[in-house]
Structures are given as structure tokens and as C-alpha cells.
Motif scaffolding. Structure first.
Motif, PDB file in Angstrom:
ATOM      1  N   ALA A 146      93.988 -52.957  17.315  1.00 49.90           N
ATOM      2  CA  ALA A 146      94.103 -53.834  16.152  1.00 49.90           C
ATOM      3  C   ALA A 146      93.933 -53.049  14.862  1.00 49.90           C
ATOM      4  N   GLU A 147      93.313 -51.879  14.951  1.00 47.13           N
ATOM      5  CA  GLU A 147      93.092 -51.012  13.785  1.00 47.13           C
ATOM      6  C   GLU A 147      93.960 -49.771  13.955  1.00 47.13           C
ATOM      7  N   ILE A 148      95.038 -49.693  13.183  1.00 46.72           N
ATOM      8  CA  ILE A 148      95.968 -48.568  13.262  1.00 46.72           C
ATOM      9  C   ILE A 148      96.119 -47.961  11.873  1.00 46.72           C
ATOM     10  N   CYS A 149      95.913 -46.669  11.781  1.00 49.00           N
ATOM     11  CA  CYS A 149      95.949 -45.967  10.489  1.00 49.00           C
ATOM     12  C   CYS A 149      97.112 -44.983  10.483  1.00 49.00           C
ATOM     13  N   GLY A 150      97.663 -44.758   9.290  1.00 52.94           N
ATOM     14  CA  GLY A 150      98.728 -43.776   9.130  1.00 52.94           C
ATOM     15  C   GLY A 150      98.522 -42.956   7.875  1.00 52.94           C
ATOM     16  N   ASP A 151      98.849 -41.676   7.948  1.00 54.82           N
ATOM     17  CA  ASP A 151      98.727 -40.768   6.801  1.00 54.82           C
ATOM     18  C   ASP A 151     100.092 -40.540   6.157  1.00 54.82           C
ATOM     19  N   ILE A 152     100.093 -40.484   4.827  1.00 52.70           N
ATOM     20  CA  ILE A 152     101.285 -40.121   4.053  1.00 52.70           C
ATOM     21  C   ILE A 152     100.919 -38.954   3.146  1.00 52.70           C
ATOM     22  N   MET A 153     101.733 -37.903   3.152  1.00 51.51           N
ATOM     23  CA  MET A 153     101.564 -36.811   2.202  1.00 51.51           C
ATOM     24  C   MET A 153     102.514 -37.023   1.032  1.00 51.51           C
ATOM     25  N   LEU A 154     101.993 -36.802  -0.188  1.00 47.99           N
ATOM     26  CA  LEU A 154     102.751 -37.014  -1.415  1.00 47.99           C
ATOM     27  C   LEU A 154     103.070 -35.677  -2.086  1.00 47.99           C
ATOM     28  N   ALA A 155     104.084 -35.693  -2.947  1.00 47.17           N
ATOM     29  CA  ALA A 155     104.439 -34.526  -3.765  1.00 47.17           C
ATOM     30  C   ALA A 155     104.738 -33.306  -2.902  1.00 47.17           C
ATOM     31  N   LEU A 156     105.498 -33.535  -1.840  1.00 51.00           N
ATOM     32  CA  LEU A 156     105.943 -32.459  -0.964  1.00 51.00           C
ATOM     33  C   LEU A 156     107.152 -31.749  -1.588  1.00 51.00           C
ATOM     34  N   PRO A 157     107.582 -30.641  -1.007  1.00 50.63           N
ATOM     35  CA  PRO A 157     108.768 -29.960  -1.556  1.00 50.63           C
ATOM     36  C   PRO A 157     109.983 -30.889  -1.600  1.00 50.63           C
ATOM     37  N   GLU A 158     110.691 -30.858  -2.711  1.00 53.29           N
ATOM     38  CA  GLU A 158     111.897 -31.688  -2.910  1.00 53.29           C
ATOM     39  C   GLU A 158     111.582 -33.176  -2.745  1.00 53.29           C
ATOM     40  N   TYR A 159     110.397 -33.609  -3.154  1.00 52.68           N
ATOM     41  CA  TYR A 159     109.945 -34.983  -2.903  1.00 52.68           C
ATOM     42  C   TYR A 159     110.656 -35.976  -3.807  1.00 52.68           C
ATOM     43  N   SER A 160     110.678 -37.233  -3.352  1.00 48.88           N
ATOM     44  CA  SER A 160     111.266 -38.311  -4.145  1.00 48.88           C
ATOM     45  C   SER A 160     110.533 -39.606  -3.840  1.00 48.88           C
ATOM     46  N   ASN A 161     110.634 -40.574  -4.749  1.00 47.64           N
ATOM     47  CA  ASN A 161     110.058 -41.900  -4.498  1.00 47.64           C
ATOM     48  C   ASN A 161     110.716 -42.552  -3.279  1.00 47.64           C
ATOM     49  N   ALA A 162     111.979 -42.235  -3.050  1.00 43.93           N
ATOM     50  CA  ALA A 162     112.684 -42.803  -1.899  1.00 43.93           C
ATOM     51  C   ALA A 162     112.053 -42.339  -0.586  1.00 43.93           C
ATOM     52  N   GLU A 163     111.607 -41.083  -0.537  1.00 45.75           N
ATOM     53  CA  GLU A 163     110.939 -40.585   0.674  1.00 45.75           C
ATOM     54  C   GLU A 163     109.630 -41.330   0.896  1.00 45.75           C
ATOM     55  N   PHE A 164     108.894 -41.573  -0.197  1.00 46.71           N
ATOM     56  CA  PHE A 164     107.670 -42.354  -0.058  1.00 46.71           C
ATOM     57  C   PHE A 164     107.974 -43.759   0.448  1.00 46.71           C
ATOM     58  N   ALA A 181      96.939 -41.856   1.644  1.00 48.52           N
ATOM     59  CA  ALA A 181      98.034 -41.230   0.905  1.00 48.52           C
ATOM     60  C   ALA A 181      97.438 -40.168  -0.015  1.00 48.52           C
ATOM     61  N   TYR A 182      97.811 -38.929   0.214  1.00 47.62           N
ATOM     62  CA  TYR A 182      97.170 -37.854  -0.538  1.00 47.62           C
ATOM     63  C   TYR A 182      98.178 -36.783  -0.927  1.00 47.62           C
ATOM     64  N   LEU A 183      97.878 -36.116  -2.033  1.00 41.74           N
ATOM     65  CA  LEU A 183      98.765 -35.089  -2.570  1.00 41.74           C
ATOM     66  C   LEU A 183      98.661 -33.801  -1.755  1.00 41.74           C
ATOM     67  N   LEU A 184      99.790 -33.161  -1.545  1.00 44.78           N
ATOM     68  CA  LEU A 184      99.781 -31.839  -0.929  1.00 44.78           C
ATOM     69  C   LEU A 184      99.034 -30.866  -1.836  1.00 44.78           C
ATOM     70  N   LYS A 185      98.137 -30.110  -1.243  1.00 43.05           N
ATOM     71  CA  LYS A 185      97.440 -29.060  -1.976  1.00 43.05           C
ATOM     72  C   LYS A 185      97.637 -27.763  -1.197  1.00 43.05           C
ATOM     73  N   VAL A 186      98.226 -26.770  -1.841  1.00 45.21           N
ATOM     74  CA  VAL A 186      98.480 -25.492  -1.172  1.00 45.21           C
ATOM     75  C   VAL A 186      97.201 -24.664  -1.209  1.00 45.21           C
ATOM     76  N   GLU A 187      96.577 -24.504  -0.033  1.00 48.93           N
ATOM     77  CA  GLU A 187      95.275 -23.858   0.072  1.00 48.93           C
ATOM     78  C   GLU A 187      95.405 -22.399   0.507  1.00 48.93           C
ATOM     79  N   PRO A 188      94.499 -21.521   0.021  1.00 49.11           N
ATOM     80  CA  PRO A 188      94.500 -20.133   0.496  1.00 49.11           C
ATOM     81  C   PRO A 188      94.365 -20.070   2.017  1.00 49.11           C
ATOM     82  N   GLY A 189      95.032 -19.103   2.602  1.00 46.66           N
ATOM     83  CA  GLY A 189      94.943 -18.922   4.044  1.00 46.66           C
ATOM     84  C   GLY A 189      95.986 -19.680   4.836  1.00 46.66           C
ATOM     85  N   THR A 190      96.786 -20.514   4.150  1.00 46.52           N
ATOM     86  CA  THR A 190      97.818 -21.278   4.848  1.00 46.52           C
ATOM     87  C   THR A 190      99.168 -20.585   4.765  1.00 46.52           C
ATOM     88  N   ALA A 191     100.085 -20.985   5.639  1.00 43.31           N
ATOM     89  CA  ALA A 191     101.434 -20.422   5.603  1.00 43.31           C
ATOM     90  C   ALA A 191     102.123 -20.744   4.279  1.00 43.31           C
TER      91      ALA A 191
END
Length: 357
Positions: A146-164, A181-191
Motif C-alpha cells: 500500500a506504500e510505494i515510493c518512487g525517485d525522480i532525478m531533476l536537472a539531468l543532462p539535456e533535461y526538459s520539463n517534458a521528461e519530468f 524529487a532531487y537535483l543531480l549533484k555531480v560529486e567527487p569520486g563519481t564517473a
């Protein structure tokens, strides 16, 4: 202060490392080794406090078998009506596995969907497809969640409101009661840090995507209660609220954090040492009024100044003048009793906190 108590179990294993991920993880193509589960059981045996919430985070906790999950829930001995959350990747679950998790006692399943664009998912290094995410959500409903959660990443490469919009529609149709729903943050140590993708939005564009997401989620019936979290009425994530309200929580596993009795601790980033029993929690420091301020301003309900005072905090005249400036610019609302940030204020939260801390 509250008597609420949560337990966090870190499951670091993943089939593949996402290009944006800076969390501690370990290869897990064959699932979660039983010695790791045994190490969690060993540590849980030392706990004598029944939790109100239990959270399986990762990594990819859905790589656990239902039998492993059941043994860990039994060892944690949660209170009746406890919230028990398990994070999952859409491509890891099957109808049988989800039914098994539900039967084991999991009450809340959280899927890292991120985007409804298959091209975007490939760019991120995700191993599922939008179609697979939709299927996983359907299976979760059929399994009795009954409790289902989903994640959305925002402001991805080539992002648009339509993708959201497409991603929100996928989650709505999948029966999600809660959306992060959270903004992409490019962190040290990542690809992504080593090889930044082309088409990343600048700061102003990212802020616009965030404000658009807040508005659309509200219109869709998902009320914002935290900087990145939205839910149908009454479906807030109780475990994460323990963090933001500075309640006690105990973490187990490499890289897991705890805060019990006002003392913050963490486990070293070493899977093998945790399995061997040679690792021990290390003290990070005591919880302070600044920690309380930082956590409470993440919440839309905001900071109660009377409670802040009980933590030993207070605003100087200069800080109150700064708050008035924030109010005038639409970043905050303040009635001398409660301070809370507007969505526009949450975009620049770090700058506001810098002035208040």
C-alpha cells in the motif's frame, strides 16, 4: 525531543555502479553474501530497543532474499505498526520476490526510477528501463504494498520539463504514494565527476526545474513536506522524519551513521572488516543546535524557535534582519515563532544556512 527510534541497515551491494553515485558500495552480482547478513544479525543482537521504523538502504537492498530480509526484521524486533522500508531497483525484483518481501514484513517499497527516458537511464548508468519500472510498480501493487515510493532525478543532462512530466506520469500510474524529487549533484569520486556529461543545466536552469517539479507535484496531489520529498496526505516517510526531527536512530553496516543520545557515530567504509567483526563505530561528535537548525529547515513545517531554544539556539539581531530580507525576497516566512523556507528558499538553502549558522 522524542522517544521515537529507528534502525537503518546498510546493504552496500550493487550489480553495477551508477555514474552519479558517490555512496559506498560493493559488487553484488550474485546477491548479498550470507556472511554479511550474519554480521548484521550479530550487531542487531546487541540492540535492546525496539524500533518504530526499520529501513533497508543501499546499495541495492532488493538483492537480499526474502528469507534474509525476514531474519533481519525478526532480529530487529520492530514495534507493532512499525514502518519497514526496503529500497529496490526495478530490474532486480520479480513478482515472487516482491510477494516474499511483503510476507517477510516489509510495509513500504521504494523504487529508484529516476527517469522515464530510456536514453537518460542509459546515460546515468541505470540498468532498468522505463517499461521495466512500470512493470515493477504493477508487481508491487499486486504483492500487496500500500506504500510505494518512487525517485525522480531533476536537472539531468539535456533535461526538459517534458521528461519530468513523463516520469511523474509513470509514478502516478504506478500507484506511488510518495515521491522523492532531487537535483543531480555531480560529486567527487563519481564517473560523472571524472567525465562530466554534456548538456548539464546551469544553476539557474536547475532551480527552474526544481520549482517546476514542486508545482507539478503539488497539482498532482503530492504535498511537499521536505526539500526533496512529496507525498499523498498521510504517507510521509516516517523513518527519514526521524533524521530531520533529530530523533534517535541506529545504523548498522559500513558507511552507516547513527545518532543516539545526542552523539553521532559512523561505521568505517570497509565491508570485510564489518563481516569479520573487526570494525567498530567511530564517534563523529555531539548533536548541536546548528544540527537541529540544519535539519528543521529542510522541512516545510520549518523551525520552531521555542524548540530551537531548548537546543540552546537563538537568533541574533543581525540574523533576524537577514531573515526579514529573506521574507521580503520570497525565500522564507517568519512569524517570530516559526521560520520556514519557501520552495524558492529551498533552492538557495545552503546560502541561507551559511548566514544563520
Amino acid at each position: 525531543m522524542s522517544d521515537l527510534y529507528g534502525i537503518y541497515l546498510h546493504i552496500p551491494y550493487c550489480r553495477a555502479k551508477c555514474r552519479y553515485c558517490d555512496f559506498y558500495s560493493a559488487p553484488g552480482a550474485r546477491g548479498v553474501p550470507q556472511p554479511y547478513t550474519d554480521a548484521l544479525l550479530r550487531e542487531l543482537a546487541k540492540n535492546d530497543r525496539r524500533p518504530d521504523t526499520l529501513y533497508f538502504g543501499g546499495g541495492t537492498p532488493a538483492l537480499l532474499t526474502p528469507q534474509q530480509v525476514e531474519s533481519l526484521i525478526t532480529a530487529a524486533n520492530p514495534l507493532p505498526e512499525a514502518e519497514i522500508t526496503l529500497e529496490a531497483n526495478p530490474d532486480v525484483v520479480t513478482p515472487e520476490r516482491l510477494t516474499g518481501f511483503r510476507a517477510a514484513g516489509v510495509t513500504r517499497i521504494s523504487f529508484g526510477v529516476q527517469s522515464a527516458s530510456n536514453a537518460q537511464l542509459r546515460r546515468l548508468g541505470r540498468t532498468h528501463t522505463a517499461e521495466g519500472a512500470s512493470q515493477a510498480l504493477t508487481w508491487a501493487r499486486k504483492a500487496g504494498f500500500a506504500e510505494i515510493c518512487g525517485d525522480i532525478m531533476l536537472a539531468l543532462p539535456e533535461y526538459s520539463n517534458a521528461e519530468f512530466d513523463a516520469t511523474l506520469a509513470l509514478l502516478q500510474q504506478g500507484g506511488c504514494t510518495h515521491i522523492s524529487a532531487y537535483l543531480l549533484k555531480v560529486e567527487p569520486g563519481t564517473a560523472f565527476y571524472r567525465n562530466p556529461p554534456v548538456g548539464l543545466p546551469d544553476g539557474d536552469a536547475a532551480a527552474d526545474f526544481y520549482l517546476y517539479a514542486v508545482d507539478q507535484l503539488e497539482k498532482a496531489g503530492y504535498k511537499q513536506y521536505e526539500i526533496s520529498n512529496f507525498c499523498r496526505p498521510g504517507h510521509e516517510g516516517r523513518h527519514n522524519l526521524l533524521y530531520w526531527d533529530c530523533c534517535d536512530y541506529q545504523g548498522y553496516g559500513p558507511a552507516a551513521h547513527s545518532c543516539v543520545g545526542g552523539v553521532r557515530k559512523y561505521w568505517p567504509n570497509d565491508v570485510q572488516a564489518f563481516i569479520d567483526g573487526t570494525a567498530a563505530e567511530e564517534v563523529e561528535g555531539n548533536c548541536t543546535a546548528e544540527d537541529f537548525l540544519l535539519m528543521q529547515l529542510r522541512l516545510r513545517k520549518g523551525l520552531d524557535l521555542a524548540e530551537y531554544a531548548r537546543w540552546g539556539g537563538r537568533f541574533t539581531t543581525a540574523q533576524k534582519q537577514f531573515i526579514c530580507q529573506c521574507v521580503a525576497h520570497g525565500y522564507a516566512e517568519f512569524d517570530e515563532k516559526t521560520l520556514h523556507l519557501t520552495p524558492a528558499g529551498m533552492v538557495v538553502q545552503n546560502s541561507i544556512l551559511t548566514e544563520l549558522m
